[in-house]
Design a protein around this motif. Structure first.
Motif, PDB file in Angstrom:
ATOM      1  N   ALA A   1       2.673  -5.480 -16.852  1.00  0.00           N
ATOM      2  CA  ALA A   1       4.035  -5.071 -16.219  1.00  0.00           C
ATOM      3  C   ALA A   1       5.007  -5.728 -17.056  1.00  0.00           C
ATOM      4  CB  ALA A   1       4.397  -5.894 -14.862  1.00  0.00           C
TER       5      ALA A   1
ATOM      6  N   ILE B   1       8.945  -6.947 -17.204  1.00  0.00           N
ATOM      7  CA  ILE B   1      10.066  -7.079 -16.181  1.00  0.00           C
ATOM      8  C   ILE B   1      11.402  -7.639 -16.831  1.00  0.00           C
ATOM      9  CG2 ILE B   1      10.779  -8.296 -14.009  1.00  0.00           C
ATOM     10  CD1 ILE B   1       8.000  -8.229 -13.200  1.00  0.00           C
TER      11      ILE B   1
ATOM     12  N   GLN C   1       9.210  -5.919  -7.920  1.00  0.00           N
ATOM     13  CA  GLN C   1       8.876  -6.985  -9.025  1.00  0.00           C
ATOM     14  C   GLN C   1       7.502  -7.656  -8.333  1.00  0.00           C
ATOM     15  OE1 GLN C   1      12.118  -9.627  -9.976  1.00  0.00           O
ATOM     16  NE2 GLN C   1      13.195  -7.829 -11.164  1.00  0.00           N
TER      17      GLN C   1
ATOM     18  N   ALA D   1       4.637  -5.761  -8.707  1.00  0.00           N
ATOM     19  CA  ALA D   1       4.124  -5.862 -10.013  1.00  0.00           C
ATOM     20  C   ALA D   1       3.370  -6.990 -10.364  1.00  0.00           C
ATOM     21  CB  ALA D   1       5.268  -5.499 -10.882  1.00  0.00           C
ATOM     22  N   LEU D   2       4.102  -8.038  -9.857  1.00  0.00           N
ATOM     23  CA  LEU D   2       3.463  -9.358  -9.953  1.00  0.00           C
ATOM     24  C   LEU D   2       2.106  -9.703  -9.188  1.00  0.00           C
ATOM     25  CD1 LEU D   2       6.800 -11.420  -9.780  1.00  0.00           C
ATOM     26  CD2 LEU D   2       5.407 -11.721 -11.740  1.00  0.00           C
TER      27      LEU D   2
ATOM     28  N   SER E   1      -0.758  -7.280 -11.296  1.00  0.00           N
ATOM     29  CA  SER E   1      -0.911  -7.195 -12.484  1.00  0.00           C
ATOM     30  C   SER E   1      -1.654  -8.355 -13.104  1.00  0.00           C
ATOM     31  CB  SER E   1       0.373  -7.100 -13.428  1.00  0.00           C
ATOM     32  OG  SER E   1       1.456  -6.044 -13.281  1.00  0.00           O
TER      33      SER E   1
ATOM     34  N   VAL F   1       1.995 -10.265 -17.228  1.00  0.00           N
ATOM     35  CA  VAL F   1       3.374  -9.848 -17.150  1.00  0.00           C
ATOM     36  C   VAL F   1       4.085 -10.419 -18.317  1.00  0.00           C
ATOM     37  CG1 VAL F   1       5.435 -10.266 -15.761  1.00  0.00           C
ATOM     38  CG2 VAL F   1       3.380  -9.868 -14.322  1.00  0.00           C
TER      39      VAL F   1
ATOM     40  N   CYS G   1      13.278 -14.852 -14.949  1.00  0.00           N
ATOM     41  CA  CYS G   1      13.036 -13.849 -13.854  1.00  0.00           C
ATOM     42  C   CYS G   1      12.587 -14.668 -12.619  1.00  0.00           C
ATOM     43  CB  CYS G   1      11.798 -13.206 -13.946  1.00  0.00           C
ATOM     44  SG  CYS G   1      11.114 -11.998 -12.611  1.00  0.00           S
TER      45      CYS G   1
ATOM     46  N   ALA H   1       9.379 -14.748 -10.862  1.00  0.00           N
ATOM     47  CA  ALA H   1       8.200 -15.203 -11.833  1.00  0.00           C
ATOM     48  C   ALA H   1       8.067 -16.675 -11.586  1.00  0.00           C
ATOM     49  CB  ALA H   1       8.353 -14.724 -13.345  1.00  0.00           C
TER      50      ALA H   1
ATOM     51  N   HIS I   1       1.442 -17.397  -7.621  1.00  0.00           N
ATOM     52  CA  HIS I   1       0.936 -16.318  -8.072  1.00  0.00           C
ATOM     53  C   HIS I   1      -0.577 -16.469  -8.000  1.00  0.00           C
ATOM     54  CE1 HIS I   1       4.643 -14.936  -9.685  1.00  0.00           C
ATOM     55  NE2 HIS I   1       4.845 -15.859 -10.276  1.00  0.00           N
TER      56      HIS I   1
ATOM     57  N   LEU J   1      -3.155 -14.305 -13.012  1.00  0.00           N
ATOM     58  CA  LEU J   1      -2.013 -13.563 -13.521  1.00  0.00           C
ATOM     59  C   LEU J   1      -1.635 -14.573 -14.892  1.00  0.00           C
ATOM     60  CD1 LEU J   1       0.310 -11.864 -13.381  1.00  0.00           C
ATOM     61  CD2 LEU J   1       1.363 -13.071 -12.092  1.00  0.00           C
TER      62      LEU J   1
ATOM     63  N   ILE K   1       1.408 -14.853 -17.740  1.00  0.00           N
ATOM     64  CA  ILE K   1       2.900 -14.565 -17.922  1.00  0.00           C
ATOM     65  C   ILE K   1       3.352 -14.806 -19.139  1.00  0.00           C
ATOM     66  CG2 ILE K   1       5.346 -14.944 -17.182  1.00  0.00           C
ATOM     67  CD1 ILE K   1       4.434 -15.276 -14.294  1.00  0.00           C
TER      68      ILE K   1
END
Length: 397
Positions: A32, A34, A85, A88-89, A92, A95, A101, A104, A109, A113, A115
């Motif tokens: 994703a 963002i 968002q 998506a978070l 995914s 990201v 963000c 985020a 999370h 994930l 980031i």
């Protein structure tokens, strides 16, 4: 401070409560992107999206680009974007961000994930983020702490080794999380084939520019105080009036936060063409000189081997208020002037800095270590998706 901390805590609890339901979704083979920097994918995002869709078609791509509206009603509607968002978070494996963000950073999370932060500005120039907390132009430390600013990043991109300590300070993150291999737009800036197409595109919209005269590109940065905005407008008008249009074209490209409009002067101050078709980077493809002030476009101009002129009519005031990571008066491979006449005289005499200083600046701050930085990011994202990234590109002090 107590109230801000309380609001931050309440916001975090509520968002994580909602997010807990989104996390029930199964994780996909999904990347994703963002952003709240613009309504469309940035050049860095475009390059990475194309790389994944072309070379890693097994991964699904989701793109969410939405600026936070200024109006109260717009902010209420933005809640829907925050839910997108969250989805998506939660679904995914990787990201990619190009700015702060809030979700985020605030949300807790899933463990798998990853980031990646690819900051929207090239190089490290004006101080930002945690470097300017409780200072003019910066957030309050209470707000930053309450909303966990710049938390949860696994990898952070920079354009050169010397940028790492500055970005580490701005994000409050350890240096070993940084990958100083450059960012995708550096491929664009150094791609002669793509740049030739941009030249054709610019001349198709502004055929008057293709007149054999040299072109000056003036790209001032944004000011946020009324008195500073007024001073910039006044000095811009003065600069426009002093250019010798029998020898030069002038392109004034306003900051995207300002109007995003370009003003193109060909024969005289009265002969002005307006448009919102191209970025400052695009106009660099048809320019011979870059005039700026406190903008990170200096890094882009250096990569394109264009001479840089710093129009610092309000330099002392601006530097005192904002602060810079580098020595503004000595480190930049540019020549300086405080009046329109000075800058234009320097351009007229073709005054530039030594090649050695330019080369050292490139090595330190915009070091393109690979033929295709985009391909390397594709490799990194792929290895993160498979849970096999070995930190091979991470910064080592």
């Amino acid at each position: 401070r107590i109230m801000i901390n309380l609001l931050g805590r309440i916001f975090g609890v509520l968002m994580n409560l909602v997010y807990s339901f989104f996390k029930l979704n199964k994780t996909k083979n999904q990347v994703a992107f963002i952003s709240r920097q613009s309504e469309n994918p940035s050049l860095d995002f475009q390059y990475l999206i194309d790389e994944i869709q072309t070379n890693y078609p097994q991964y699904e791509v989701v793109v969410l680009c939405k600026m936070i509206p200024a109006s109260f009603g717009g902010k209420i509607k933005y809640v829907g974007e925050m839910f997108r968002q969250m989805k998506a978070l939660s679904q995914s494996k990787v990201v990619v961000l190009d700015g702060y963000c809030i979700l985020a950073s605030v949300l807790n999370h899933k463990k798998d994930l990853k980031i990646i932060q690819i900051w929207h500005a090239l190089g490290a120039f004006k101080r930002f983020g945690k470097s300017v907390l409780d200072m003019p132009g910066g957030k309050s430390s209470a707000t930053a702490n309450a909303f966990k600013m710049h938390r949860n990043y696994d990898l952070i991109a920079t354009s050169g080794d010397k940028c790492v300590p500055f970005f580490a300070e701005a994000f409050g993150q350890p240096e070993e999380k940084f990958i100083p291999i450059g960012i995708p737009r550096m491929d664009y800036l150094t791609d002669s084939g793509k740049n030739a197409k941009v030249v054709q595109n610019v001349y198709s919209v502004y055929p008057e520019l293709d007149n054999g005269k040299k072109t000056i590109l003036y790209v001032p940065t944004f000011r946020d105080k009324p008195e500073d905005i007024e001073a910039l407008h006044k000095m811009t008008a003065d600069f426009v009036s002093k250019v010798d249009y029998s020898k030069y074209n002038l392109v004034v490209k306003h900051h995207v936060v300002d109007t995003n409009f370009a003003e193109v002067y060909i024969d005289s101050i009265q002969n002005v063409l307006h448009g919102e078709h191209f970025s400052g980077m695009d106009f660099m493809c048809v320019s011979d000189f870059v005039v700026t002030d406190y903008s990170s476009v200096i890094y882009e101009a250096v990569l394109k081997n264009l001479p840089i002129y710093i129009f610092c009519f309000d330099g002392e005031r601006y530097l005192d208020e904002r602060g810079f990571y580098i020595d503004f008066w000595h480190d930049i491979p540019a020549v300086y002037g405080k009046t329109s006449e000075e800058i234009l005289s320097l351009i007229d005499s073709n005054t530039t800095v030594e090649d050695k200083k330019i080369a050292q600046f490139k090595t330190d701050y915009v070091n393109k270590k690979f033929d295709s930085i985009t391909h390397i990011y594709g490799e990194i994202i792929d290895s993160l998706m498979r849970g096999e990234y070995d930190n091979k590109y991470n910064y080592k002090a």
